[in-house]
Design an enzyme around this catalytic site. Structure first.
Site, PDB file in Angstrom:
ATOM      1  N   SER A 103       0.925  -1.212   0.076  1.00  0.00           N
ATOM      2  CA  SER A 103       0.166   0.065   0.061  1.00  0.00           C
ATOM      3  C   SER A 103       0.943   1.293   0.042  1.00  0.00           C
ATOM      4  O   SER A 103       0.456   2.300  -0.576  1.00  0.00           O
ATOM      5  CB  SER A 103      -0.950   0.123   1.122  1.00  0.00           C
ATOM      6  OG  SER A 103      -0.261  -0.378   2.442  1.00  0.00           O
ATOM      7  N   GLU A 104       1.974   1.142   0.639  1.00  0.00           N
ATOM      8  CA  GLU A 104       3.031   2.221   0.728  1.00  0.00           C
ATOM      9  C   GLU A 104       4.224   1.932   0.539  1.00  0.00           C
ATOM     10  O   GLU A 104       4.831   0.724   1.273  1.00  0.00           O
ATOM     11  CB  GLU A 104       2.817   3.511   1.691  1.00  0.00           C
ATOM     12  CG  GLU A 104       1.550   4.181   1.436  1.00  0.00           C
ATOM     13  CD  GLU A 104       0.464   3.792   2.246  1.00  0.00           C
ATOM     14  OE1 GLU A 104      -0.683   4.542   2.464  1.00  0.00           O
ATOM     15  OE2 GLU A 104       0.359   2.837   3.025  1.00  0.00           O
ATOM     16  N   VAL A 105       5.184   2.755   0.183  1.00  0.00           N
ATOM     17  CA  VAL A 105       6.740   2.581   0.418  1.00  0.00           C
ATOM     18  C   VAL A 105       7.305   3.791   0.781  1.00  0.00           C
ATOM     19  O   VAL A 105       6.670   4.869   0.283  1.00  0.00           O
ATOM     20  CB  VAL A 105       7.595   2.127  -1.108  1.00  0.00           C
ATOM     21  CG1 VAL A 105       9.014   1.983  -0.968  1.00  0.00           C
ATOM     22  CG2 VAL A 105       6.933   0.775  -1.442  1.00  0.00           C
ATOM     23  N   HIS A 117       0.924   3.970   8.765  1.00  0.00           N
ATOM     24  CA  HIS A 117       1.570   2.850   9.011  1.00  0.00           C
ATOM     25  C   HIS A 117       2.918   3.130   8.511  1.00  0.00           C
ATOM     26  O   HIS A 117       3.938   2.816   8.814  1.00  0.00           O
ATOM     27  CB  HIS A 117       1.209   1.598   8.524  1.00  0.00           C
ATOM     28  CG  HIS A 117       1.273   1.010   7.265  1.00  0.00           C
ATOM     29  ND1 HIS A 117       0.750   1.556   5.962  1.00  0.00           N
ATOM     30  CD2 HIS A 117       2.375   0.253   6.860  1.00  0.00           C
ATOM     31  CE1 HIS A 117       1.250   0.735   5.011  1.00  0.00           C
ATOM     32  NE2 HIS A 117       2.028  -0.244   5.345  1.00  0.00           N
TER      33      HIS A 117
END
Length: 306
Positions: A46-48, A77
């Site tokens: 979902s994210e980096v 997160h």
């Protein structure tokens, strides 16, 4: 061949292979925006996050956050997980070891506080949301129902109507009747595309955060988050949405001065159970601070060839 190091962690859990996956590039110096976006798309988490030296020496680092399709100004997160990683690698950018980190982000300064175990290793982190609660457009119930493939009668309005809320990143938030209904929710991409054109055409892509209260404890919530327009069919833990929800619910309480502790359980339907702790302070009738906290587990490390 040029390469860059990465580590991955599972966030909002103490067990590997649960919680929400996050990849962190602890030293992103030399990467272009296009390379950052390509790396985020390659991981398909979902994210980096990409960590750079701070512009202001009083801060710990500059942190940029990318989803598979775009850069976002803030997310929960990724900040908790990045704090966990940097707390266990205090030599990055010659920053002194400590338990309070300050991240420069597009949404503002994000302050993270570390919690260490008996051996001095970071086990958890909490962050302060960078922006006050903002409430945006009320979402019509039919849109929510169509996006989640649910009967419109399953949407509760007793506490609040479906509404866009943010403490740094906006989400459409809606309460459902019960756990059974929450478990039946399934994203309808065509309906999301219509909702995006109607409610967020010039903003962030439309994302829907659904929740229900557990009967035995009204401050223990179960939630699910869908963002198919951002190539995230479902997210196992969404700290920024949890912070926005906690702030929204606290703002609606009659008390002018109160501190509310909320536990939000997410990712159960995906087999990646997450526990997100949210503490909201209200002073003088206004939400004055939102803290989002959780544990983390290290998973992988390696090199990305460019």
């Amino acid at each position: 061949m040029k390469s860059v190091a990465y580590v991955t962690v599972d966030v909002f859990t103490s067990e590997r292979f649960s919680g929400n996956q996050l990849a962190v590039i602890p030293d992103a110096r030399g990467l272009t925006d296009a390379q950052m976006q390509a790396i985020a798309a390659e991981f398909r988490y979902s994210e980096v996050t990409f960590v750079l030296p701070p512009r202001d020496a009083a801060n710990t680092a500059q942190v940029r956050i990318f989803t598979p399709t775009m850069e976002v100004p803030f997310a929960g997160h990724p900040n908790v997980g990045t704090a966990f990683v940097l707390g266990n690698q205090p030599d990055i950018f010659d920053q002194p070891a400590g338990n309070v980190l300050r991240f420069e982000e597009k949404a503002g300064i994000v302050e993270a506080t570390l919690t260490r175990d008996a051996d001095g290793r970071v086990a958890a982190a909490s962050i302060l949301a960078p922006q006050p609660l903002s409430r945006g457009t009320v979402i019509d119930e039919d849109t929510v129902a169509r996006c989640a493939s649910l009967d419109i009668r399953a949407i509760r309005r007793m506490t609040h109507a479906p509404v866009i809320a943010s403490v740094g990143l906006p989400f459409a938030i809606a309460e459902l009747d019960d756990l059974e209904t929450l478990g039946k929710a399934c994203p309808n991409t065509a309906a999301f595309a219509q909702a995006g054109r109607r409610y967020s055409a010039e903003e962030d892509q439309f994302a829907l955060f659904l929740y229900t209260r557990l009967p035995e404890n009204p401050w223990h919530l179960r939630a699910r988050m869908f963002a198919p327009l951002d190539n995230i069919i479902e997210d196992p833990a969404t700290g920024s949405a949890s912070g926005a929800l906690g702030a929204l619910l606290t703002s609606l309480l009659p008390e002018k001065d109160i501190v509310i502790d909320i536990t939000i359980e997410q990712g159960v339907e995906m087999g990646r159970r997450s526990l997100i702790d949210v503490q909201v302070r209200k002073a003088g009738g206004k939400v004055s601070g939102v803290r989002i906290a959780g544990r983390c587990a290290a998973v992988m490390s390696g090199m990305i060839h460019l």
